[in-house]
Design a protein around this motif. Structure first.
Motif, PDB file in Angstrom:
ATOM      1  N   ALA A  28       7.807 -16.565  -5.779  1.00 36.49           N
ATOM      2  CA  ALA A  28       7.456 -15.824  -7.578  1.00 36.49           C
ATOM      3  C   ALA A  28       9.051 -15.241  -7.743  1.00 36.49           C
ATOM      4  CB  ALA A  28       6.542 -14.014  -7.318  1.00 36.49           C
ATOM      5  N   THR A  29       9.411 -15.477  -9.550  1.00 35.77           N
ATOM      6  CA  THR A  29      10.213 -15.315 -10.889  1.00 35.77           C
ATOM      7  C   THR A  29       9.777 -13.840 -11.294  1.00 35.77           C
ATOM      8  OG1 THR A  29      11.290 -16.993 -10.630  1.00 35.77           O
ATOM      9  CG2 THR A  29      11.532 -15.871 -11.894  1.00 35.77           C
ATOM     10  N   LEU A  30      10.533 -12.812 -11.241  1.00 36.96           N
ATOM     11  CA  LEU A  30      10.044 -11.528 -11.996  1.00 36.96           C
ATOM     12  C   LEU A  30      10.323 -11.647 -13.112  1.00 36.96           C
ATOM     13  CD1 LEU A  30       8.614  -8.939 -10.884  1.00 36.96           C
ATOM     14  CD2 LEU A  30      11.108  -8.277 -10.988  1.00 36.96           C
ATOM     15  N   SER A  31       9.098 -11.057 -14.431  1.00 34.05           N
ATOM     16  CA  SER A  31       9.619 -11.875 -15.426  1.00 34.05           C
ATOM     17  C   SER A  31       9.810 -10.227 -16.132  1.00 34.05           C
ATOM     18  CB  SER A  31       8.171 -12.250 -16.913  1.00 34.05           C
ATOM     19  OG  SER A  31       8.268 -12.556 -17.929  1.00 34.05           O
ATOM     20  N   SER A  32       9.007  -9.033 -15.340  1.00 33.53           N
ATOM     21  CA  SER A  32       9.116  -7.870 -16.284  1.00 33.53           C
ATOM     22  C   SER A  32       8.859  -6.876 -15.022  1.00 33.53           C
ATOM     23  CB  SER A  32       8.805  -7.462 -17.376  1.00 33.53           C
ATOM     24  OG  SER A  32       7.421  -7.390 -16.962  1.00 33.53           O
ATOM     25  N   GLY A  33       9.990  -5.285 -15.142  1.00 33.78           N
ATOM     26  CA  GLY A  33       9.121  -4.567 -13.893  1.00 33.78           C
ATOM     27  C   GLY A  33      10.048  -4.834 -12.655  1.00 33.78           C
ATOM     28  N   SER A  34       9.399  -5.009 -11.989  1.00 35.19           N
ATOM     29  CA  SER A  34       9.792  -4.861 -10.257  1.00 35.19           C
ATOM     30  C   SER A  34       9.046  -4.930  -8.803  1.00 35.19           C
ATOM     31  CB  SER A  34      10.456  -3.357 -10.009  1.00 35.19           C
ATOM     32  OG  SER A  34       9.644  -2.589  -9.674  1.00 35.19           O
ATOM     33  N   MET A  35       9.531  -5.487  -8.258  1.00 32.60           N
ATOM     34  CA  MET A  35       9.271  -6.067  -7.276  1.00 32.60           C
ATOM     35  C   MET A  35       8.519  -5.258  -6.146  1.00 32.60           C
ATOM     36  SD  MET A  35       8.965  -9.176  -7.473  1.00 32.60           S
ATOM     37  CE  MET A  35       7.686  -9.973  -5.684  1.00 32.60           C
ATOM     38  N   PRO A  36       6.770  -5.414  -5.812  1.00 33.36           N
ATOM     39  CA  PRO A  36       6.708  -4.296  -5.274  1.00 33.36           C
ATOM     40  C   PRO A  36       6.898  -3.778  -3.959  1.00 33.36           C
ATOM     41  CG  PRO A  36       4.319  -5.236  -5.367  1.00 33.36           C
ATOM     42  CD  PRO A  36       6.200  -6.501  -5.336  1.00 33.36           C
ATOM     43  N   SER A  37       7.296  -1.939  -3.909  1.00 29.28           N
ATOM     44  CA  SER A  37       8.558  -1.682  -2.698  1.00 29.28           C
ATOM     45  C   SER A  37       7.387  -0.289  -2.117  1.00 29.28           C
ATOM     46  CB  SER A  37      10.147  -1.445  -3.330  1.00 29.28           C
ATOM     47  OG  SER A  37       9.394  -0.532  -4.706  1.00 29.28           O
ATOM     48  N   GLN A  38       6.523   0.079  -2.871  1.00 29.96           N
ATOM     49  CA  GLN A  38       5.935   0.974  -2.529  1.00 29.96           C
ATOM     50  C   GLN A  38       4.256   1.095  -1.148  1.00 29.96           C
ATOM     51  OE1 GLN A  38       7.700   4.222  -1.343  1.00 29.96           O
ATOM     52  NE2 GLN A  38       9.500   3.339  -2.701  1.00 29.96           N
ATOM     53  N   PRO A  39       3.928   1.528  -0.926  1.00 29.29           N
ATOM     54  CA  PRO A  39       2.431   0.842  -0.481  1.00 29.29           C
ATOM     55  C   PRO A  39       1.451   0.858  -1.495  1.00 29.29           C
ATOM     56  CG  PRO A  39       2.966   2.710   1.297  1.00 29.29           C
ATOM     57  CD  PRO A  39       4.044   2.712   0.214  1.00 29.29           C
ATOM     58  N   PHE A  40       0.679   0.051  -1.695  1.00 32.15           N
ATOM     59  CA  PHE A  40      -0.067  -0.227  -3.012  1.00 32.15           C
ATOM     60  C   PHE A  40       0.463  -0.460  -4.614  1.00 32.15           C
ATOM     61  CE2 PHE A  40      -2.243   2.426   0.885  1.00 32.15           C
ATOM     62  CZ  PHE A  40      -3.624   1.150   0.856  1.00 32.15           C
TER      63      PHE A  40
END
Length: 821
Positions: free
Chosen positions: A116-128
């Motif tokens: 997946a290529t991130l468009s904005s924000g950030s990838m999941p790094s914390q639970p849920f």
């Protein structure tokens, strides 16, 4: 002789500019074709293979079973593995945009393997935490920071997640119809059943690792850990096997691309050989004179080969650069189109090396053949005019015999390859048969041109002279026509092949996905189905919509018992179904693929009915009957079904908007509006990219043909300087001379265009049959307007090609022309 060769290159550079252009464009055609293959694979890797494009190896189960944790640990601990990703995925539902939606959820991958290529924000790094594709987010009004409640495996399996980022929408046609969600492992633990396993594995190998050995070793470890039939492939092998799965287990894509490369090599050989043969043949007297002055045969050959080597090298370099520019422009344009943003440029070293070697080698070989012919006879004999090949002399008989053998043998191979769906055999047969046509061309083209010349009789003396010239020098007429015959045949072949293939692709898609969108009506909704149908028909992008009432169920005693049966009139079927072969008739129930055939008993509101069961070649339709087969009326308290046909030009974004409007009109959840519309749009986008690059090659082929005919016409006029001057001395005016040359050019070009178009149509259809006959019903499609345009371009090109040499011939005074050696 070195000085002679260099003097030829500088003194008569205009001759070599023409041949250089022919070589350059032929090399550009060959290199561009090879670049098409690499770019197509790269584009498929960016669409179908998007999810695993960063992996060195991909492991999947041959039987579709999930891998256990033990199998994952065994594979990940292999010494060859540097990093790995064990994918967990499931389908979930969530409420957003005013209705219930469906999405595909998977766990995040390590950064080297995250597709997946991130468009904005950030990838999941914390639970849920989770990310969602930007297309779905815009459609449903989801932003970074939004909260979604995901439901999977029943209502008790829920997880409330926070959207931390938006990712680019997938180009994978198998996944593009649902929302794409990527989340942390905790989310998968919450919504999946325990022990669900892993759907696939991806690996990054250690540097300089032997891939075949690693595949075998990892597979062995996984089997020892209990994995059932693991299949390990590289990313490219996975794309190829997926394409093969879509085409009935045959990798037709690679075969088609190899065929294009073969056609490019053949065309390059014929065009370069024909053009250079005319150029060297025009210098036969000059070469013979050099021999009279003491030059040896080897020196003559060496001089001509040096000229060819220089012209071939320079032109090949320019041709490769032109191919790179063409492909760069085509792919850049494709990437600007929303539905083709996955188009990827790939320039393999083979395309550069093959272009340079082929262009240089073909030029040298093409120049060597006529040079050898000029030096194989005594110098004084070479100074005399050579007898043309006719059926009355030995040369003509040998040429006719060889041509007929090649033609009959090639046609037999071509027909055999087409009927047995063997593209390589058909390609060989087409090449051999076309060589046979060219060998016989000097025996029939002049006669055909002379017959066509009767149309020029009203033009007076110039028209009559033009018709006579066609038969007076058959070799010259054939050489001029051959250049255009090659180009027009190729262009017509590709146009017909592309049109036929596109029709076959569309027919296959229609057979697999006969209904664009389908939705169930809501029994407890206040929405009137008739009003809903009228509202849906008015939506932008909707072609038609029909209501199918539920009229019965298959009896429980049958293999498909309990399945609801719907009613569809013949008129509605014609207007709503993509597959024109589905023609509902009375007395038959139509069942989806993999159903049981024979007789079927249907329970209706008035009793039971026994009908013949016909199993369709698609699983994307429910059981249905023609409306006159069951007259008992709709079943009470059973929802009907709405089928919607969309316009061919709709985009995937429009499809999603239409789904939302349909759900609103029917009063149902948006996720219940299903169908193959998005898959159809995505697959058509892939086909459009493939045909786009073929269109680019058509443009190159047209230019090659025009350069070839301009070369041969110009050289033939130069060869006839004394002849034309004699005509002027006998009273022919400048205008009449120009008219004679123009009419002659138009006659030759017209005949070559008609013959080439006819041959190309046959080759294109048989080629499409050989390539796609195993996966689709191939019906000939002739692009008449395009062929008419080719004919017009060919005739105009012939006319324009005669302008400059005709002007030069008319400007030369009769006395100067008669004094020309």
């Amino acid at each position: 002789m070195l000085r002679v060769a260099l003097s030829q290159l500088t003194t008569h550079f205009r001759r070599f500019v023409a041949i250089g252009l022919a070589v350059m464009l032929s090399v550009a055609f060959l290199s561009a074709t090879l670049m098409v293959g690499a770019s197509t694979n790269a584009s498929l890797g960016a669409s179908i293979g998007e999810a695993y494009r960063n992996a060195d190896l991909i492991a999947t189960s041959k039987n579709g079973d999930a891998f256990s944790q033990a199998a994952v640990d065994a594979a990940a601990s292999a010494p060859a593995v540097k990093d790995h990703y064990a994918e967990r995925s499931t389908y979930v539902t969530f409420v957003a945009g005013g209705g219930e939606q469906q999405g595909r959820l998977r766990n995040t991958a390590p950064s080297p393997l995250e597709g997946a290529t991130l468009s904005s924000g950030s990838m999941p790094s914390q639970p849920f935490e989770a990310v969602i594709d930007v297309k779905t987010a815009e459609h449903l009004g989801i932003t970074v920071g939004s909260t979604l409640e995901l439901h999977g495996g029943g209502s008790v399996k829920t997880a409330k997640v926070t959207v931390t980022g938006l990712i680019q929408a997938t180009n994978d046609p198998f996944s593009s119809s649902a929302a794409q969600l990527v989340a942390s492992e905790s989310v998968l633990d919450a919504v999946q059943d325990a022990g669900a396993g892993y759907s696939g594995l991806q690996f990054v190998l250690q540097p300089d690792e032997d891939v075949p050995a690693a595949k075998e070793y990892i597979a062995h470890r996984m089997e020892a850990a209990g994995a059932d039939a693991p299949v390990l492939e590289t990313a490219q092998e996975k794309v190829t096997s997926t394409v093969a799965m879509l085409s009935a287990g045959q990798d037709q894509l690679t075969i088609v691309l190899l065929a294009f490369a073969g056609v490019a090599i053949l065309v390059s050989t014929l065009v370069v050989a024909n053009t250079f043969s005319v150029l060297v043949a025009q210098r036969t007297r000059e070469l013979a004179l050099l021999r009279c002055l003491g030059a040896g045969r080897s020196q003559i050959r060496g001089s001509v080969m040096l000229e060819a080597l220089v012209v071939g090298c320079v032109s090949s370099i320019l041709g490769v650069l032109a191919a790179m520019g063409l492909m760069t422009g085509l792919v850049a344009w494709a990437k600007t189109q929303p539905e083709q943003a996955f188009a990827t440029l790939a320039i393999p070293p083979s395309a550069i090396i093959a272009g340079l070697v082929a262009g240089t080698l073909l030029t040298v070989v093409a120049a060597l053949v006529p040079a050898r012919a000029a030096t194989s006879v005594a110098p004084l004999a070479a100074l005399r005019p050579a007898d043309d090949a006719t059926v009355g002399n030995r040369r003509g008989k040998v040429r006719l015999a060889l041509g007929l053998i090649a033609l009959i043998g090639g046609v037999s191979l071509l027909i055999f390859g087409s009927t047995t769906v063997s593209l390589l055999v058909a390609l060989l047969g087409g090449a051999v048969s076309f060589v046979g046509i060219l060998l016989c061309s000097s025996l029939f083209i002049p006669t055909v041109v002379a017959l066509a010349g009767r149309l020029a009789a009203p033009a007076g003396v110039p028209g009559k002279l033009a018709a006579v010239n066609a038969t007076r020098n058959p070799a010259r007429t054939s050489a001029t026509a051959a250049a255009l015959l090659i180009g027009v045949t190729l262009v017509s072949l590709m146009m017909t092949g592309a049109a036929t293939s596109r029709q076959a692709f569309n027919a296959t898609l229609a057979e697999n996905y006969p209904v664009d969108l389908a939705a169930m009506t809501a029994v407890d909704s206040s929405a009137d189905p008739a009003e809903a149908i009228s509202r849906i028909k008015t939506l932008d992008g909707v072609s038609n919509a029909v209501l199918l009432p539920a009229v019965g169920t298959l009896a429980e005693s049958t293999p498909d018992g309990g399945r609801t049966v719907y009613s569809l009139s013949s008129a509605d079927a014609d207007s709503i179904l993509r597959d024109n072969n589905i023609k509902p008739g009375p007395g038959t129930v139509y069942l989806p693929e993999d159903s049981a055939g024979g007789r079927a008993t249907i329970t209706t509101a008035a009793g039971t009915a026994s009908l013949d069961a016909k199993v369709l070649r698609t699983r994307h339709v429910p059981a249905f009957v023609e409306s006159s087969s069951i007259t008992a009326g709709a079943l009470p308290e059973t929802p009907g079904m709405v089928w919607v046909k969309l316009a061919d030009s709709v985009s995937s974004e429009q499809v999603q908007a239409i789904q939302k409007e349909i759900a609103s009109a029917l009063g149902v959840h948006e996720r219940t509006v299903s169908g193959a519309a998005i898959e159809r749009v995505t697959f058509n986008s892939i086909i459009d990219v493939l045909l786009l690059v073929v269109t680019g090659l058509l443009g190159v082929a047209v230019v090659i043909a025009l350069i070839g005919v301009a070369n041969t016409l110009s050289l033939s006029v130069l060869e006839r300087t004394r002849e034309n001057s004699l005509l002027r001395a006998l009273g022919l005016t400048k205008g009449q001379l120009r008219g004679m040359l123009a009419i002659e050019a138009v006659l030759v070009a017209g005949v070559a265009a008609v013959l080439g178009a006819g041959i190309g149509v046959v080759y294109g259809w048989l080629g499409a049959q050989a390539a796609l006959g195993g996966v689709a019903d191939v019906v000939p499609a002739v692009p008449w307007l395009q062929l008419l345009a080719v004919f017009g371009v060919a005739v105009v090109a012939g006319l324009l090609a005669s302008v400059i040499p005709a002007h030069r011939a008319a400007r030369l005074s009769p006395v100067e022309g008669l004094a020309t050696a």
